[in-house]
Design a protein around this motif. Structure first.
Motif, short mmCIF file in Angstrom:
data_model
loop_
_atom_site.label_atom_id
_atom_site.label_comp_id
_atom_site.label_asym_id
_atom_site.label_seq_id
_atom_site.Cartn_x
_atom_site.Cartn_y
_atom_site.Cartn_z
N ASP A 1 37.33 -66.46 -135.72
CA ASP A 1 37.65 -67.81 -135.26
C ASP A 1 39.12 -68.13 -135.49
OD1 ASP A 1 35.00 -68.76 -134.32
OD2 ASP A 1 34.45 -68.35 -136.38
N GLN A 2 39.68 -67.66 -136.63
CA GLN A 2 41.11 -67.86 -136.87
C GLN A 2 41.95 -67.03 -135.90
OE1 GLN A 2 42.65 -70.09 -139.10
NE2 GLN A 2 44.39 -69.51 -137.81
N ARG B 1 42.07 -69.02 -132.75
CA ARG B 1 43.00 -70.16 -132.85
C ARG B 1 44.43 -69.69 -132.74
NH1 ARG B 1 38.96 -72.02 -136.56
NH2 ARG B 1 39.95 -71.01 -138.34
N LEU C 1 45.14 -68.80 -128.99
CA LEU C 1 45.31 -70.00 -128.17
C LEU C 1 46.67 -70.64 -128.42
CD1 LEU C 1 41.77 -71.61 -128.59
CD2 LEU C 1 42.75 -70.82 -126.43
N GLU D 1 49.94 -70.89 -125.77
CA GLU D 1 50.51 -72.19 -125.43
C GLU D 1 51.99 -72.24 -125.77
OE1 GLU D 1 49.04 -76.50 -126.76
OE2 GLU D 1 47.62 -75.42 -125.47
N GLN E 1 48.33 -76.83 -133.19
CA GLN E 1 46.99 -76.53 -132.68
C GLN E 1 46.99 -76.61 -131.15
OE1 GLN E 1 43.89 -78.83 -134.46
NE2 GLN E 1 42.34 -78.18 -133.02
N ARG F 1 45.88 -77.20 -127.33
CA ARG F 1 45.21 -78.36 -126.73
C ARG F 1 43.98 -77.98 -125.92
NH1 ARG F 1 50.71 -80.55 -124.15
NH2 ARG F 1 51.00 -78.30 -124.13
N ARG F 2 43.71 -76.69 -125.82
CA ARG F 2 42.53 -76.28 -125.06
C ARG F 2 41.57 -75.52 -125.97
NH1 ARG F 2 43.17 -70.79 -122.40
NH2 ARG F 2 44.99 -69.85 -123.41
N THR F 3 40.42 -75.20 -125.43
CA THR F 3 39.37 -74.57 -126.22
C THR F 3 39.07 -73.17 -125.68
OG1 THR F 3 37.67 -75.59 -124.84
CG2 THR F 3 38.34 -76.77 -126.84
N LEU F 4 38.21 -72.49 -126.40
CA LEU F 4 37.82 -71.13 -126.02
C LEU F 4 36.97 -71.11 -124.77
CD1 LEU F 4 36.80 -69.84 -129.55
CD2 LEU F 4 38.83 -69.16 -128.27
N GLU F 5 36.95 -69.94 -124.13
CA GLU F 5 36.02 -69.72 -123.03
C GLU F 5 34.59 -69.76 -123.56
OE1 GLU F 5 36.92 -69.09 -119.65
OE2 GLU F 5 38.76 -69.90 -120.54
N PRO F 6 33.67 -70.27 -122.79
CA PRO F 6 32.27 -70.28 -123.25
C PRO F 6 31.66 -68.88 -123.28
CG PRO F 6 32.43 -71.14 -121.01
CD PRO F 6 33.83 -70.97 -121.50
#
Length: 340
Positions: A41-42, A45, A48, A52, A92, A94-99
């Motif tokens: 998970d890190q 992050r 991402l 960016e 951080q 501004r978007r999230t991971l792919e599902p």
């Protein structure tokens, strides 16, 4: 050049990703996150945030496995810092991971674009092993594979004989090499092992040259005599974050009596995958030890066919460090200048 990147970001993974973002001819189809230097998970992050930072928020980022196939996860906060990026403090994303799961993402991409995609693997091979289990045709569907991992006629950097990536998940590495046995030579993975990646030794003067190429008004001075934990004051954001990552990495190598240097293994693998460096390879059959306690993760290469087994790898035998760093300074410096 269209790449699928799997990484465990990691300072040298971060440099590899930044470099690929600086290459206009490279299409990053997806960046997937494997546990290694930090947890998965890190890693995600970090990926991402780096994308960016480099102006590439369009690149999909996904997580796959969260642990090696059969052994507990061991991370490296002493080597790369608790967040994997040294002293850098990235905003951080501004978007999230792919599902989608990383493995599903890879398989879908490879099936939809057969013969077009090159896999660059700078992490333990967990995700790729799982992808091969789910789609055994990946060696035929991919255009090529580049792996950073292993140590052959060379001391390990994790145990006396084992390199970090293969030691973290030796069972995954063994499955990956087994999957390529008998493939045509041009489809065998290109393996960037320690004997060539440790030649890609970054020094503070490379960082100073990067800042100059980026158009920084003040020189970027990172010196062996500096107190630990200092931070860059560069106004250019990309240069500042790269400097803060590398200062931590320089200090780590110095702590282990390797000098005030940084071995940027994964950056070299990225240049191989991107086709921007010259190198030579030797074809071999690679065995990964998974049982003997003191030898777990050790990679052995049969270059002479003594085992009578089909080759499963092309191991890099020569590279050009000076050219690699000239390329890094020029390309990443130009990206930093554009980003401001």
């Amino acid at each position: 050049m269209s790449l699928l990147l799997d990484c465990d970001t990691g300072i040298d993974d971060a440099l590899a990703l930044i470099y690929l973002c600086s290459q206009p001819h490279v299409e990053l189809v997806a960046v997937t996150s494997t546990p290694g230097n930090v947890d998965a998970d890190q890693v995600a992050r970090n990926n991402l945030a780096l994308l960016e930072l480099c102006g590439r928020p369009d690149v999909p980022v996904a997580v796959g496995a969260r642990a090696p196939l059969r052994v507990p996860l061991v991370t490296t906060p002493d080597t790369h810092g608790p967040q994997g990026i040294g002293y850098a403090e990235l905003p951080q994303a501004r978007r999230t991971l792919e599902p989608s799961d990383a493995v599903d993402l890879w398989i879908e991409a490879a099936r939809s674009r057969p013969g077009e995609l090159t896999a660059l693997l700078t992490a333990p091979l967990t995700n790729f092993a799982l992808a091969l289990r789910a789609e055994p045709r990946l060696p035929e569907l991919l255009k090529g594979v580049v792996i950073m991992g292993g140590a052959f006629f060379y001391q390990g950097n994790t145990t006396p004989t084992a390199e970090w990536n293969t030691h973290v998940d030796p069972h995954a590495a063994a499955e990956v090499f087994a999957a390529f046995a008998g493939q045509p030579e041009d489809r065998l993975p290109i393996v960037c092992a320690l004997e060539t990646t440790e030649r890609i030794e970054m020094h503070p003067e490379h960082l100073a040259a990067l800042a100059e190429a980026a158009g920084c008004n003040e020189p970027e001075l990172v010196r062996p005599g500096d107190a630990g934990g200092l931070r860059s004051r560069a106004r250019n954001g990309l240069v500042r974050h790269v400097s803060d990552m590398l200062r931590f990495y320089f200090e780590f190598h110095r702590l282990y009596d390797q000098g005030y240097v940084a071995h940027v293994h994964d950056y070299f693998a990225a240049t191989v995958a991107a086709g921007t460096t010259r190198f030579a390879t030797r074809t071999a059959t690679v065995h990964v030890e998974t049982e003997a306690p003191r030898l777990v993760g050790t990679t052995v290469a049969d270059f002479r066919g003594l085992w009578g087994e089909a080759p499963n790898a092309r191991i890099v035998s020569e590279n050009e460090p000076a050219a690699a760093f000239a390329e890094f300074v020029s390309s990443v410096g130009a990206l930093a200048r554009r980003l401001g």
